[in-house]
Structures are given as structure tokens and as C-alpha cells.
Scaffold this active site. Sequence first.
Site, PDB file in Angstrom:
ATOM      1  N   HIS A 188      21.933  57.044 -50.442  1.00 13.09           N
ATOM      2  CA  HIS A 188      22.467  55.776 -49.949  1.00 13.09           C
ATOM      3  C   HIS A 188      22.428  54.707 -51.034  1.00 13.09           C
ATOM      4  O   HIS A 188      23.351  53.905 -51.171  1.00 13.09           O
ATOM      5  CB  HIS A 188      21.656  55.297 -48.735  1.00 13.09           C
ATOM      6  CG  HIS A 188      21.928  56.076 -47.495  1.00 13.09           C
ATOM      7  ND1 HIS A 188      23.049  55.880 -46.726  1.00 13.09           N
ATOM      8  CD2 HIS A 188      21.238  57.064 -46.902  1.00 13.09           C
ATOM      9  CE1 HIS A 188      23.009  56.714 -45.702  1.00 13.09           C
ATOM     10  NE2 HIS A 188      21.928  57.430 -45.777  1.00 13.09           N
ATOM     11  N   GLU A 429      38.144  68.828 -42.321  1.00 10.32           N
ATOM     12  CA  GLU A 429      36.847  68.636 -42.979  1.00 10.32           C
ATOM     13  C   GLU A 429      35.866  69.750 -42.653  1.00 10.32           C
ATOM     14  O   GLU A 429      34.707  69.694 -43.048  1.00 10.32           O
ATOM     15  CB  GLU A 429      36.254  67.268 -42.608  1.00 10.32           C
ATOM     16  CG  GLU A 429      36.215  67.005 -41.125  1.00 10.32           C
ATOM     17  CD  GLU A 429      35.845  65.570 -40.793  1.00 10.32           C
ATOM     18  OE1 GLU A 429      35.255  64.889 -41.650  1.00 10.32           O
ATOM     19  OE2 GLU A 429      36.157  65.132 -39.679  1.00 10.32           O
ATOM     20  N   ASP A 453      32.644  66.054 -46.119  1.00  8.60           N
ATOM     21  CA  ASP A 453      32.104  67.059 -45.202  1.00  8.60           C
ATOM     22  C   ASP A 453      32.623  68.455 -45.533  1.00  8.60           C
ATOM     23  O   ASP A 453      31.896  69.437 -45.374  1.00  8.60           O
ATOM     24  CB  ASP A 453      32.447  66.699 -43.749  1.00  8.60           C
ATOM     25  CG  ASP A 453      31.390  65.797 -43.127  1.00  8.60           C
ATOM     26  OD1 ASP A 453      30.227  65.857 -43.560  1.00  8.60           O
ATOM     27  OD2 ASP A 453      31.724  65.030 -42.208  1.00  8.60           O
ATOM     28  N   CYS A 500      41.288  61.894 -48.043  1.00  6.29           N
ATOM     29  CA  CYS A 500      40.641  60.585 -47.868  1.00  6.29           C
ATOM     30  C   CYS A 500      39.169  60.604 -48.238  1.00  6.29           C
ATOM     31  O   CYS A 500      38.480  59.609 -48.093  1.00  6.29           O
ATOM     32  CB  CYS A 500      40.815  60.081 -46.437  1.00  6.29           C
ATOM     33  SG  CYS A 500      39.964  61.090 -45.203  1.00  6.29           S
TER      34      CYS A 500
END
Length: 538
Positions: A188, A429, A453, A500
Site C-alpha cells: 500500500h 480478470e 487480479d 485497465c
Amino acid sequence: MIKCSGKSVLKGIAIGRIYLYKKQEYVLKQETIENPEAEIERMEKAKETATEQLEELYQKALKEAGEEQAMIFDVHKMMLDDADYLDSIRGLIRDEKMNAEFAVNLTGENFAGIFASMDDEYMKARSADVLDISKRLIRILAGVGEEGIASEEPVVLLADDLSPSETVQMDKSKILAIVTKHGSTNSHTAILARSMNIPALVQTDVALLEEYSGAKAVVDGFSGTFIINPEEDVLEKSVQKKMEYEKERTALQELKGKDNVTTDGRRINLYANIGNVSDVDKVLDSDAGGIGLFRSEFIYLGREDYPTEEEQFVIYKEVLSRMQGKKVIIRTLDIGADKQVDYFKLPHEENPAMGYRAIRICLDRPEVFKTQLRAIYRASAFGTAAIMFPMIISVKEIRKIKEIVEEVKTELTKEGISFNRVELGIMVETPAAAVISDALAKEVEFFSIGTNDLTQYTLAIDRQNQNLDNFYDSHHEAILRLIKMTVENGHKEGIWVGICGELASDTTLTRTFVDMGVDELSVSPTYVLSVRKAVRDI
């Protein structure tokens, strides 16, 4: 001169003085208290303060970095409310007459140990989270404030590691670059650094010595090097490299208004990803052709109850209106896994990344799904809307989705509510969706490949786990083959195919994607012009 190596999070050159970031020291002591109930009340007040701080951090991250990066603070709020965690603290205070600080610390260490011993990598990662919330509670109880940057001029921030909360709280105007001894390129904190658009290195082989504080340093995000007290010729070369890079960035601005066309005439659409309404300004400034991914989850986060149809309609309408006819592709609700929302009351799962999430929740709770679809269709009257559905694995799911969509359209028509035609597509995905993309392409109008993913599931690697960084390969041949297969199968059925995920902004792959026939790339607004340049150079 000392030269260190690290893993680059973001390209760029920064030159400045080092600020050695240290967490405020607090000596934890066990004390016997006389009034356990008063001590529990003190702990409860500290918990309220911690919850308020986490909400502020969530809102700050949402504004500066988008909802995916902000989600970590929602997870922390949820953990802070965990009944077992709180009961353990209260029990230690009552039964052992232990001071709140020590009770919180002991509970945090116990829970962190339990998480760390689990086989599931997602649950192992929660070990650090429970320690983070425990430290936050202890700091509040002890009256120890948050560490800031005590410098008048911008600095190169050097630290052992930074938690997401520390990164968000810092004054961004005072940071030239971030260098950490630990951390992961997929953490993160790394993602937050990228969103700040500053060079950053993690896992750097640097000693955190007091003598480095105030020393001149160079952070090279291109080569992944960190140079302390650079020699004059090295400094001059770094200054020159920095000027050339800034010149390139300035030159990119001249590409605004230009077409995304290769020198031999191949055209590609270049869109932007957003997480909330405030990101529309960045999209317009980047000169993107539209919005290729509007993550609608943020509407559901940081709330006590489900957003109403009217609340959602107002948000979608504003985005569509401001885009003035440019396409806006809205991804339907994608919660679950690390995006937990309390009022959904989702069950605990051993492996949530592969569990009850995204379209599975929507199909299982059609009333929630239909509310969102009604809001989107109503808003479609104010622009050009498209909808894509996440985590699809079968034709059966798409047909069920289309049935619900038709129900919504019929209801709106009977109510006399106008709406425009809305393109329907899916996110590819999962490996399952890629493998059967020939069958799925017969059911929809477009594919958008979510490479984050898709990579995670194909390689069976948790991309948040820094222990697996050496194994995580987003350029893996299996990923590229799945993307190519998806593009070919989509085109056979006459539908367009976009990307994307993070790979869309990787300019080392732009030629590969163009050669595959990818029709659209959707990236963070920061990367629109650099990808446009890569396309135009082909």
C-alpha cells in the site's frame, strides 16, 4: 560517497538532503491499576479517538490516492471494532489489573501471532495490521503524537519502513523522494508513493545511521540507486539526468490534443481510471479520451448503511455530465477480499481473495445490484455510459446479469424515466474468463482486462506479499498469452478489448499490446501522456 541499491517504485530523479525518519520512542511499562473500570473507560475513549483518526486518514487517502489505497484504513477500523480483540483487552484490565497500554500491547502481540501462524497469505498480512492499530491505541493512551517531518525545506525521506497511515499523514510538499530499508513494490505504501508521483525505493541496502541525517543524497528511480554524499561529478550527472527527465515531462504536455496513433496509422483509445468524483479534474487535465474504469466501490465505503439509488444517481450524473459526452465505463460494486464494508455483514473467509466478492455478492443480493443499475441507467441520460461487471467466470453469470438489466430497463420505462443506450461489458480478470473468452464474447459488447487480479490468480501469488516479490512477474508469458487470447477471441465476435490494470501504463509493453490489437488502454491520469507518447513512437 556511499552507493546503495533498492527496488524502484517510481521512475524519476530527486536530489536533496536526507531526513532520517524515526518513530517516536515510547517505553512501555506494565503497571498495576486500582480502578479497572476507569481504566477500561480510558481505553474506550482512546478507541474512539483512534476511530476518528482512521476515518480522517481514509478520507485523506481517498482524496489523494483513490479508494483502493484508502481501503486499508477501513480494514483497520473494522479490526479495531473486533469483539474478540476488545474483550481480550478488557479481560486483561479487569482480571490482571493491568494498565491499558500494556493490555493493548499484549493483546496485539497475541492476535498478530495468531494471524502470522496461519497458512493463508492474506490472513498472514493482517498480522501487521493488528500491530498497527495496537500501536495507534497505545500512542493515544500514552499521549504520544504522530511523527511529522521537522524540516522547513523538502527532503529525501529515509526510513526503515512506512505504514500506510504514516505515508498519508505526511506533508507531501516536504517530500522529494522516499527511501525505505524494507517494504514491497506492491505494498500500500508503494502504491501511495506512486500516486504522489515522486521517486521511491524500497528494500534498499542502506544503514539507518544518525550521521546520514542532513547529508546530501540522490535518489535515482531509473536505476534503483540511492547515493549518499555524492561526489561532484556524480552530482553533476544526476542534475543533468534530472533536467532531461523534467524536460521530457514538459514535452509530454505538448501531446495534449494529439491523437493516439502509431506512425503507421494504428489507433488506440487512451482512457483514465478514477476512484471518485474529485478524480474527474485529473482526467480532464490529462486529456484522456474517456474514463475506462470508474471504481464504484468508494460510494459504499466509509458509510454506516447502503447508499440510496438517489445518492448514487447524483454521483454518476455529475461524472457523466462533466465528461461532456466522453465515454464513462462504470465497474459495478466490487467489494469483498480486502475491501470489507461492515453493513454488508460479509462472512469471515479463510481465503477471501477467492471468496464471496464482486459480482458474486451482486447476484446473490439482487436488491443491492438493481439499486446500483437503476442509478446508472438514470444517469446515462446525461452522457455516454457503459457498465462492466467484475470477477466473471461463466456464461451463466452474464445471462443472469442481462436478465436483471432488462428488468431494470422495463421498470424505468414503465415509470417514464428516460435513459440512453448503455454498452455492457465484463472484466476479464480470472484465468477462467480468459480461457472461455470465445464463449463470453458472444454475450457482451466489450472486454476490459484487469491485469492486477489476472496476474495474481494466474501465478497463484498474493501481490501484497513482499516475500513473493522475487516470484511476482507481471510480464510472465502466461499473462501475455491470456491477454492475446482474450483480444483475439473478442475480435472474432466483433467486440472491442481494453486493458485497465496496472500493465496498461507499462510503456515497455505498449508496443506488445498494440501489436496484439488491443483497442483501449485505461491508466491512472498521471500516465496518460507518457502512454500516448509510447503509442505515437511505434
